[in-house]
Design a protein around this motif. Structure first.
Motif, PDB file in Angstrom:
ATOM      1  N   GLU A 159       0.853  -1.185   0.000  1.00 36.46           N
ATOM      2  CA  GLU A 159       0.000   0.000   0.000  1.00 36.46           C
ATOM      3  C   GLU A 159       0.890   1.236   0.000  1.00 36.46           C
ATOM      4  O   GLU A 159       2.084   1.160   0.288  1.00 36.46           O
ATOM      5  CB  GLU A 159      -0.935  -0.001   1.208  1.00 36.46           C
ATOM      6  CG  GLU A 159      -1.923  -1.171   1.213  1.00 36.46           C
ATOM      7  CD  GLU A 159      -2.871  -1.109   2.390  1.00 36.46           C
ATOM      8  OE1 GLU A 159      -2.817  -0.116   3.134  1.00 36.46           O
ATOM      9  OE2 GLU A 159      -3.649  -2.054   2.562  1.00 36.46           O
ATOM     10  N   ASP A 160       0.284   2.365  -0.291  1.00 33.73           N
ATOM     11  CA  ASP A 160       1.046   3.606  -0.425  1.00 33.73           C
ATOM     12  C   ASP A 160       1.139   4.295   0.935  1.00 33.73           C
ATOM     13  O   ASP A 160       0.453   5.283   1.201  1.00 33.73           O
ATOM     14  CB  ASP A 160       0.370   4.513  -1.461  1.00 33.73           C
ATOM     15  CG  ASP A 160       1.234   5.726  -1.796  1.00 33.73           C
ATOM     16  OD1 ASP A 160       2.428   5.701  -1.457  1.00 33.73           O
ATOM     17  OD2 ASP A 160       0.692   6.679  -2.385  1.00 33.73           O
ATOM     18  N   GLN A 161       2.025   3.756   1.817  1.00 35.48           N
ATOM     19  CA  GLN A 161       2.130   4.313   3.160  1.00 35.48           C
ATOM     20  C   GLN A 161       3.058   5.514   3.245  1.00 35.48           C
ATOM     21  O   GLN A 161       2.978   6.287   4.192  1.00 35.48           O
ATOM     22  CB  GLN A 161       2.636   3.241   4.150  1.00 35.48           C
ATOM     23  CG  GLN A 161       1.656   2.102   4.380  1.00 35.48           C
ATOM     24  CD  GLN A 161       2.008   0.904   3.518  1.00 35.48           C
ATOM     25  OE1 GLN A 161       2.576   1.078   2.443  1.00 35.48           O
ATOM     26  NE2 GLN A 161       1.675  -0.279   3.972  1.00 35.48           N
ATOM     27  N   LEU A 162       3.948   5.688   2.295  1.00 35.26           N
ATOM     28  CA  LEU A 162       4.924   6.761   2.385  1.00 35.26           C
ATOM     29  C   LEU A 162       4.300   8.103   2.028  1.00 35.26           C
ATOM     30  O   LEU A 162       3.533   8.214   1.076  1.00 35.26           O
ATOM     31  CB  LEU A 162       6.116   6.490   1.459  1.00 35.26           C
ATOM     32  CG  LEU A 162       7.206   5.581   2.026  1.00 35.26           C
ATOM     33  CD1 LEU A 162       6.753   4.132   2.013  1.00 35.26           C
ATOM     34  CD2 LEU A 162       8.497   5.743   1.249  1.00 35.26           C
ATOM     35  N   THR A 163       4.649   9.109   2.800  1.00 31.79           N
ATOM     36  CA  THR A 163       4.202  10.456   2.496  1.00 31.79           C
ATOM     37  C   THR A 163       5.071  11.054   1.396  1.00 31.79           C
ATOM     38  O   THR A 163       6.143  10.535   1.067  1.00 31.79           O
ATOM     39  CB  THR A 163       4.293  11.350   3.747  1.00 31.79           C
ATOM     40  OG1 THR A 163       5.684  11.524   4.087  1.00 31.79           O
ATOM     41  CG2 THR A 163       3.555  10.709   4.933  1.00 31.79           C
ATOM     42  N   ASP A 164       4.610  12.164   0.849  1.00 32.62           N
ATOM     43  CA  ASP A 164       5.419  12.857  -0.152  1.00 32.62           C
ATOM     44  C   ASP A 164       6.760  13.288   0.432  1.00 32.62           C
ATOM     45  O   ASP A 164       7.786  13.269  -0.260  1.00 32.62           O
ATOM     46  CB  ASP A 164       4.662  14.080  -0.679  1.00 32.62           C
ATOM     47  CG  ASP A 164       3.471  13.695  -1.551  1.00 32.62           C
ATOM     48  OD1 ASP A 164       3.426  12.536  -2.016  1.00 32.62           O
ATOM     49  OD2 ASP A 164       2.595  14.554  -1.749  1.00 32.62           O
ATOM     50  N   ASP A 165       6.754  13.670   1.709  1.00 32.67           N
ATOM     51  CA  ASP A 165       8.008  14.069   2.355  1.00 32.67           C
ATOM     52  C   ASP A 165       8.972  12.890   2.460  1.00 32.67           C
ATOM     53  O   ASP A 165      10.186  13.057   2.286  1.00 32.67           O
ATOM     54  CB  ASP A 165       7.729  14.636   3.744  1.00 32.67           C
ATOM     55  CG  ASP A 165       7.110  16.025   3.698  1.00 32.67           C
ATOM     56  OD1 ASP A 165       7.167  16.673   2.628  1.00 32.67           O
ATOM     57  OD2 ASP A 165       6.552  16.457   4.727  1.00 32.67           O
ATOM     58  N   ASP A 166       8.436  11.699   2.758  1.00 31.89           N
ATOM     59  CA  ASP A 166       9.290  10.513   2.842  1.00 31.89           C
ATOM     60  C   ASP A 166       9.923  10.206   1.488  1.00 31.89           C
ATOM     61  O   ASP A 166      11.134   9.964   1.391  1.00 31.89           O
ATOM     62  CB  ASP A 166       8.477   9.303   3.305  1.00 31.89           C
ATOM     63  CG  ASP A 166       8.014   9.427   4.741  1.00 31.89           C
ATOM     64  OD1 ASP A 166       8.671  10.134   5.528  1.00 31.89           O
ATOM     65  OD2 ASP A 166       6.980   8.814   5.084  1.00 31.89           O
ATOM     66  N   VAL A 167       9.110  10.201   0.455  1.00 31.75           N
ATOM     67  CA  VAL A 167       9.629   9.941  -0.887  1.00 31.75           C
ATOM     68  C   VAL A 167      10.659  11.011  -1.255  1.00 31.75           C
ATOM     69  O   VAL A 167      11.721  10.710  -1.815  1.00 31.75           O
ATOM     70  CB  VAL A 167       8.491   9.893  -1.915  1.00 31.75           C
ATOM     71  CG1 VAL A 167       9.047   9.750  -3.326  1.00 31.75           C
ATOM     72  CG2 VAL A 167       7.535   8.745  -1.606  1.00 31.75           C
ATOM     73  N   GLY A 168      10.352  12.258  -0.921  1.00 26.49           N
ATOM     74  CA  GLY A 168      11.287  13.342  -1.211  1.00 26.49           C
ATOM     75  C   GLY A 168      12.622  13.163  -0.515  1.00 26.49           C
ATOM     76  O   GLY A 168      13.674  13.490  -1.083  1.00 26.49           O
ATOM     77  N   ALA A 169      12.609  12.636   0.718  1.00 28.46           N
ATOM     78  CA  ALA A 169      13.855  12.409   1.445  1.00 28.46           C
ATOM     79  C   ALA A 169      14.707  11.347   0.754  1.00 28.46           C
ATOM     80  O   ALA A 169      15.939  11.453   0.708  1.00 28.46           O
ATOM     81  CB  ALA A 169      13.548  11.996   2.882  1.00 28.46           C
ATOM     82  N   TYR A 170      14.068  10.316   0.206  1.00 28.90           N
ATOM     83  CA  TYR A 170      14.809   9.279  -0.509  1.00 28.90           C
ATOM     84  C   TYR A 170      15.328   9.781  -1.860  1.00 28.90           C
ATOM     85  O   TYR A 170      16.342   9.302  -2.360  1.00 28.90           O
ATOM     86  CB  TYR A 170      13.929   8.052  -0.715  1.00 28.90           C
ATOM     87  CG  TYR A 170      13.693   7.238   0.536  1.00 28.90           C
ATOM     88  CD1 TYR A 170      14.753   6.867   1.356  1.00 28.90           C
ATOM     89  CD2 TYR A 170      12.412   6.838   0.896  1.00 28.90           C
ATOM     90  CE1 TYR A 170      14.538   6.112   2.497  1.00 28.90           C
ATOM     91  CE2 TYR A 170      12.188   6.076   2.038  1.00 28.90           C
ATOM     92  CZ  TYR A 170      13.254   5.722   2.837  1.00 28.90           C
ATOM     93  OH  TYR A 170      13.048   4.972   3.967  1.00 28.90           O
ATOM     94  N   GLY A 242       0.252  -8.538   4.567  1.00 24.57           N
ATOM     95  CA  GLY A 242      -0.159  -7.263   3.999  1.00 24.57           C
ATOM     96  C   GLY A 242       0.976  -6.288   3.789  1.00 24.57           C
ATOM     97  O   GLY A 242       0.736  -5.093   3.597  1.00 24.57           O
ATOM     98  N   CYS A 243       2.210  -6.777   3.822  1.00 23.56           N
ATOM     99  CA  CYS A 243       3.372  -5.906   3.635  1.00 23.56           C
ATOM    100  C   CYS A 243       4.286  -6.494   2.583  1.00 23.56           C
ATOM    101  O   CYS A 243       4.327  -7.707   2.363  1.00 23.56           O
ATOM    102  CB  CYS A 243       4.148  -5.739   4.939  1.00 23.56           C
ATOM    103  SG  CYS A 243       3.291  -4.735   6.180  1.00 23.56           S
ATOM    104  N   GLY A 244       5.053  -5.601   1.933  1.00 21.32           N
ATOM    105  CA  GLY A 244       5.970  -6.009   0.889  1.00 21.32           C
ATOM    106  C   GLY A 244       7.406  -6.002   1.374  1.00 21.32           C
ATOM    107  O   GLY A 244       7.726  -6.545   2.431  1.00 21.32           O
ATOM    108  N   GLU A 250       6.658   0.352   5.835  1.00 22.73           N
ATOM    109  CA  GLU A 250       5.279  -0.117   5.752  1.00 22.73           C
ATOM    110  C   GLU A 250       4.667  -0.431   7.116  1.00 22.73           C
ATOM    111  O   GLU A 250       3.467  -0.224   7.311  1.00 22.73           O
ATOM    112  CB  GLU A 250       5.205  -1.376   4.882  1.00 22.73           C
ATOM    113  CG  GLU A 250       5.569  -1.150   3.426  1.00 22.73           C
ATOM    114  CD  GLU A 250       5.482  -2.435   2.630  1.00 22.73           C
ATOM    115  OE1 GLU A 250       4.383  -2.767   2.151  1.00 22.73           O
ATOM    116  OE2 GLU A 250       6.520  -3.112   2.494  1.00 22.73           O
ATOM    117  N   ALA A 251       5.462  -0.942   8.029  1.00 23.15           N
ATOM    118  CA  ALA A 251       4.904  -1.385   9.312  1.00 23.15           C
ATOM    119  C   ALA A 251       5.824  -1.033  10.472  1.00 23.15           C
ATOM    120  O   ALA A 251       6.165  -1.881  11.294  1.00 23.15           O
ATOM    121  CB  ALA A 251       4.650  -2.890   9.271  1.00 23.15           C
TER     122      ALA A 251
END
Length: 311
Positions: A159-170, A242-244, A250-251
């Protein structure tokens, strides 16, 4: 972040807390940002060291320097030596889990091992990594680097658990005008070598080992976790439904208390206190058990291992 020179280049690293050392190792194509929630969870009892692997994140991105997992293990060993670490617990995710396995075999001061959706044996690199490895040099662009990171996060999570800020940090280490070549050099260095021969050696490992795995990991399926569990007699395995692949993202509310408690019981060996019960921890036995939030079973663990409520 702090910096320390190694034979390959300078490593950027977090160093927080006091107590017996815990080393957190992320995988490709991420950074130590993966551990943003686990570092404070452990720092009250541990000295927590979380580097960016050489070639990624805020660490140096050299050319002409080995970036394979054998070299990464060497650089990490040099970092630990500079920091005066004598005795360490290892927590490794993905590529970082492979580096952790090499460190267990190379060092005599590893007290506890935690592997999270780790590369292992000859079951890596993945097909997705293979596609990056054959990318022509003229396509090693900022756009391609962003696609690599976004694709890993998109396909590696259920599922899409990451926020835009999280993706931006990566994505931040690869934002213009930063060079992106080391991202692709790192991918090409994932050569599938160095771990297969450890399977026989694992039979002699006696350190407490916790294996946590997303039940729906699309990159490293559950049978890899089960094979690790069978190879390491002192291991316990927990599957998270339920996790990848990216369990720490994710968890975190599920696995971080488990990791902290496992280290308390099996690395620090601090007995249970009598504080109000914390998160219910899942059964961890010698065979894989699914983590089901609707059930509250009694923990099932090896004789020399312990899980339970936070103390």
């Amino acid at each position: 972040m702090n910096r320390a020179d190694t034979s390959g280049g300078a490593l950027a690293y977090h160093d927080e807390g006091d107590g017996p050392a815990v080393l957190l190792l992320h995988g490709f194509p991420l950074t130590s940002y993966l551990w943003r929630g686990l570092i404070p969870a452990l720092a009250s009892r541990h000295r927590v060291i979380a580097p960016d692997l050489l070639g990624l994140g805020a660490s140096d991105k050299p050319t002409g320097v080995p970036l394979d997992i054998r070299a990464q293990a060497r650089y990490i060993g040099e970092l630990l030596g500079q920091l005066g670490v004598d005795g360490v617990a290892l927590v490794g995710h993905s590529t970082g889990g492979g580096i952790a396995q090499l460190l267990v075999e190379a060092r005599d001061d590893v007290g506890t091992l935690v592997l999270i959706d780790s590369i292992a044996f000859d079951r890596w690199p993945t097909e997705a990594i293979g596609e990056i490895q054959v990318l022509p040099a003229d396509r090693e662009t900022h756009e391609s680097a962003e696609l690599v990171v976004r694709s890993a996060l998109r396909f590696g999570t259920v599922e899409d658990q990451l926020t835009d800020d999280d993706v931006g940090a990566y994505l931040a280490p690869w934002a213009p005008p930063a060079p992106v070549g080391s991202l692709f050099r790192f991918a090409r260095a994932l050569d599938g070598l160095g771990l297969k021969q450890l399977e026989r050696a694992m039979a002699d490992w006696e350190l407490p080992t916790l294996i946590l795995w997303g039940e729906d990991d699309p990159f490293h399926p559950v049978d890899v976790a089960e094979r690790l569990n069978a190879a390491i007699a002192s291991s316990a395995l927990g599957l998270v439904p339920g996790c990848g692949h990216f369990l720490p993202d994710e968890a975190p509310e599920t696995i971080f208390p488990i990791v902290a408690e496992y280290l308390r019981a099996n690395y620090l060996r601090i007995p249970h206190g009598h504080q109000p019960p914390g998160p219910v921890l899942v059964p961890l036995g010698s065979m894989p058990l699914a983590m089901d939030e609707e059930e509250d079973p009694e923990p099932v663990v090896a004789d020399d291992q312990e899980v339970g409520p936070n103390a």
